[in-house]
Structure formats: structure tokens, C-alpha cells
Design an enzyme around this catalytic site. Structure first.
Site, PDB file in Angstrom:
ATOM      1  CG  ASP A 273      -1.750  -1.253   1.362  1.00  0.00           C
ATOM      2  OD1 ASP A 273      -2.389  -1.655   0.380  1.00  0.00           O
ATOM      3  OD2 ASP A 273      -1.717  -1.860   2.445  1.00  0.00           O
TER       4      ASP A 273
ATOM      5  CB  ALA B 182      -1.524  -6.960  -5.627  1.00  0.00           C
TER       6      ALA B 182
ATOM      7  CG  HIS C 196      -1.029  -1.940  -7.461  1.00  0.00           C
ATOM      8  ND1 HIS C 196      -0.167  -2.577  -8.334  1.00  0.00           N
ATOM      9  CD2 HIS C 196      -0.617  -2.299  -6.227  1.00  0.00           C
ATOM     10  CE1 HIS C 196       0.717  -3.287  -7.645  1.00  0.00           C
ATOM     11  NE2 HIS C 196       0.456  -3.123  -6.368  1.00  0.00           N
ATOM     12  CB  THR C 197      -5.716   3.199  -5.946  1.00  0.00           C
ATOM     13  OG1 THR C 197      -6.349   2.245  -5.092  1.00  0.00           O
ATOM     14  CG2 THR C 197      -6.737   4.242  -6.358  1.00  0.00           C
TER      15      THR C 197
ATOM     16  NE  ARG D 191       6.953 -32.449  -7.350  1.00  0.00           N
ATOM     17  CZ  ARG D 191       7.444 -32.362  -6.111  1.00  0.00           C
ATOM     18  NH1 ARG D 191       7.847 -31.197  -5.641  1.00  0.00           N
ATOM     19  NH2 ARG D 191       7.537 -33.432  -5.343  1.00  0.00           N
TER      20      ARG D 191
ATOM     21  CB  THR E 242      -7.274  -6.416  -1.760  1.00  0.00           C
ATOM     22  OG1 THR E 242      -6.351  -6.017  -2.785  1.00  0.00           O
ATOM     23  CG2 THR E 242      -7.741  -7.834  -2.050  1.00  0.00           C
TER      24      THR E 242
END
Length: 431
Positions: free
Chosen positions: A16, A42, A44-45, A149, A303
Site C-alpha cells: 500500500d 494486490a 493498486h489504485t 506439484r 483489496t
């Protein structure tokens, strides 16, 4: 001719910090923006023409019409979340037009299943009072599937759907053994994946080959870090971390680039410190200052919507992150949030039993018990949000920026003084 190098934007605290805004500014001159780690945990603004876009999985360069965007192999992808994110942002404004032709998705990236998200929530409930503070986006369980896996990759979805179905059923069986109450509508899930397969097929490619080709063609490639150094699986405040490599090393494993392909490393630092969720936070303020920073800084997770914990700038954290990542320049964000404070503290050392600690303690217990040594800086108590020239800043604000440079040994190149793209000051080199 020397081959072009990538530039990378990384968070140096607990996320942030404002990475998305710096990426958005730099993307104006970039040909490509790529993600290499994390998923839609994540947030992002990016503010463009007074429209606020929230990106979680999409690289922040997607709002630039001439910019290709890459989701690398180190990223984990929740396809319903991707399309939901696109729809929400398309409804806000015009800047994502033509996104399908510009987005490239790695065929090696792992898929986040809905059941991964359910398991994430169930695991968190199991922890009781020892909650990690996960976003419940299924990131940890997906990386777990990858590590043991039996994960599903994008290339599996692009191949024979009968084989994909078999692998999907194996994952369901595995998790239902661990969590007998886990309910999965297998038919509905498989039908949804059939639809997504055709939707994403034109975007799927070998992104490792693609990024190397971009560099050979001297394209300007910008890499966007997700989360931050103190949330890194190895170097962060474990176990209160994310499940991927958020540091510079994640570039090599998450995009298939060699170390010598990395050029400038831009570290983003908030002018104070915040974190979401649990875990050690030595400079956290539980009183008036913490409340002020939370309110003035609008400190709520993109988020999760959760309130962020707030405190003073911690140079022990910043210097540790600069060391690990080889940071060449700092972007100091949200300086304007400090406008009304009379005195501003900066943490410069941790002590235990009167002895200064040389590095960042690995133990959460130790980090919770450290005594923090501060230096006091005079506040400027005036609105700086409209200022665009460093010399026009109050002398106290200039001194604060120069103190960060002095304590970190890294030049500050940008200062953020507001959420908009234009609210950025370029800092002249120190004389």
C-alpha cells in the site's frame, strides 16, 4: 549495442505504498508493463482524469493505450476475478479500451481455483487467534498446490480439456480429504473453465520468450512489484507474509529474466508506515497520531477494505529493503498526509536490552519486543498538495525528504503529494 534493461517498481514496506501510481506515471514512457508475482491479493489504485481505477491482477499500465501488459509465470490467476476487475474498471471510464489486444498471459502461470479461495478462508478460521490476516483470495493455497506439484496451469487449460478435467478432479479430491466439509460444484466449475479457456486463448503466450524479445527490440519494459518486501515469503515478517517472492529476486523466477537484465530498481516508500492484517509493527501508533494518519491518509485496504494500522516511518525497514533489492532511487509517497503534524518522528534504530540491533530480526517475538529509537523532525503545518516544485516546498518538508536520503543512502527522485497522476514532484539531485 548494449541490450535494454528492465526497470522495476517495488514496495519497501508492508504494501500500500503507492506503487500503482508510480507505475502509472512511468508507464507513459514505457512500451511494456509486466507483473511477476502475487495475484489479485494486490491492490493498486490509479487516478486518471479524476477517475479512480482499482487494479488487483491487471498491470497498472493497462490504462495506457500504447502499452502492452504482461502477467508473468510467477503470478497466480483467478480468471473470474480478472474479468470482474475488467468489468468494474470499464464501467468507471474509457481508459481500458482495447485491453484484450494488449494483455499477454503466461502459459506457465498457475490458476487460482474457487476452492483455493474457500480453503484460504477455512485455514484462516482454523488458526483462531493466530490469524495471518490473509485476503482470502486463495493465493497461499494456490502456491501450495504449485509447490506440491498438483497445481493447474494456464497451459493445462489451453490443452486437452479431458486431461484438464482429470487434473481438476485430483485437486478437488486432495482438498476434500484435508477439508471434508469443502463443497465443490464440479460440473459448474468445469463449465466455467471451458468458457474462460476460449476467452483467454488469444492472450496466452510464452511470456518469457516475449519479454526477452521486447528487450532485444529495445522496448522500454517496466516491471510492477506486488505486495512488498516486508510481506516477502523469505525476507518479510514471517509467517505474517504473502506466499510469493515480492523482492527483486522474484523477477528472475517470475518472468524468466537473468539478474543482469535488471537496471534501475525504484523503491516506493510511504512517508509514514502502514500494514494490513496481523504481525509485528514496531512503529505502530495506537493513539492520536495513528488515528490521524488513518483518517487523513484514507488508510483502508484496496483489496479487503480493512483499516490499515498506522505509525511512523521506520528507516530500519526501509534500509533493510533497500539492501535486499539494490534500490537505486526512492519514490516517497503521501508526504501531504503529514501536513498538519507539529512534530514528525522517524525510527532510526532498534534496541534490545540497551544494545542496538544491526539487522532486521527474523523472529517475530524479538521484533515485537524491540525498543525503537526515533529522531524528531519539525512539521510544516501547511497544505503542500498543490505544490509541484521541490524548491517551493516548505523548508521543513524539504528537510524531511533529505533526511530520508541521508538515512537510506539512496536518492529520492519522486515525492507524492496526492492521489492524482499529476500530484508528483520530481526531486533535484542533492548538491
Amino acid at each position: 549495442m548494449a541490450q535494454q534493461k528492465v526497470a522495476v517498481v517495488l514496495g519497501l514496506q508492508w504494501g500500500d505504498e503507492g506503487k500503482g501510481k508510480l507505475v502509472d506515471v512511468l508507464a507513459e514512457d514505457a512500451d511494456v508493463v509486466a507483473r511477476f508475482a502475487g495475484g489479485n491479493n494486490a491492490g493498486h489504485t490509479v487516478v486518471v482524469d479524476n477517475i479512480s481505477y482499482d487494479f488487483h491482477l491487471l498491470p497498472s499500465g493497462i490504462g495506457h493505450a500504447k502499452c502492452d501488459c504482461v502477467i508473468g509465470n510467477g503470478v497466480v490467476i483467478h480468471l473470474p476475478g480478472l474479468y470482474e476487475e475488467v468489468e468494474k474498471n470499464m464501467a468507471k471510464g474509457p481508459h481500458l479500451q482495447g485491453w484484450q489486444s494488449r494483455l499477454k498471459i503466461s502459459d506457465r502461470a498457475h490458476l487460482v481455483l474457487d476452492l483455493h479461495q474457500k480453503v484460504d478462508g477455512m485455514k484462516e478460521e482454523e488458526r483462531g487467534l493466530d490469524k495471518i490476516g490473509t485476503t482470502k483470495k486463495g493465493i497461499g493455497p494456490t502456491y501450495s498446490s504449485k509447490a506440491i506439484r498438483h497445481g493447474l496451469r494456464v497451459c493445462d487449460l489451453m490443452g486437452d480439456f479431458g486431461i484438464f478435467k482429470q487434473k481438476f478432479l485430483q485437486v478437488v479430491e486432495h482438498y476434500q480429504k484435508l477439508f471434508p466439509s469443502l463443497e465443490v460444484d464440479v460440473d459448474a466449475q468445469l463449465k466455467a473453465f471451458e468458457g474462460y479457456a476460449e476467452k483467454v486463448r488469444p492472450m496466452v503466450t510464452d511470456t518469457t520468450l516475449l519479454v526477452h524479445r521486447y528487450l532485444k527490440e529495445n522496448k522500454r519494459v517496466l516491471l510492477e512489484g506486488a505486495n512488498a518486501t516486508m510481506l516477502d515469503l523469505d525476507f518479510g515478517t514471517y509467517p505474517y507474509v504473502t506466499s510469493s517472492s515480492c523482492c527483486v529476486g522474484g523477477i528472475c523466477t517470475g518472468l524468466g529474466l537473468p539478474p543482469q537484465a535488471v537496471g534501475d530498481v525504484y523503491g516506493v516508500v510511504k512517508a509514514y508506515t502502514t500494514r494490513v492484517g496481523d504481525g509485528a509493527f514496531p512503529t505502530e501508533d495506537f493513539a492520536e497520531v495513528g488515528n490521524y494518519l488513518q483518517t487523513k491518509g484514507h488508510e483502508y485496504g484496496v483489496t479487503t477494505g480493512r483499516k490499515r494500522r498506522c505509525g511512523w516511518l521506520d528507516m530500519m525497514v526501509v534500509n533493510y529493503a533497500c539492501m535486499i533489492n539494490g534500490v537505486t532511487k526512492i519514490c516517497l509517497t503521501k508526504l501531504d498526509v503529514l501536513d498538519e503534524l507539529e512534530t514528525i518522528k522517524i525510527a532510526v534504530a532498534y534496541k534490545k536490552g540497551g544494545e542496538a540491533l544491526l539487522g532486521m530480526p527474523a523472529s517475530q517475538q524479538v521484533l515485537n519486543e524491540v525498543e525503537v529509537e526515533y529522531v524528531d523532525m519539525p512539521g510544516w503545518q501547511t497544505n503542500i498538495s498543490e505544490i509541484r516544485d521541490f524548491e517551493a516546498l516548505p523548508t521543513q518538508a524539504q528537510a524531511y525528504v533529505r533526511k530520508v536520503e541521508e538515512l537510506s543512502g539512496v536518492p529520492v527522485k519522486w515525492i507524492g503529494v496526492g492521489p492524482a497522476r499529476e500530484a508528483m514532484i520530481i526531486v533535484p539531485p542533492r548538491q
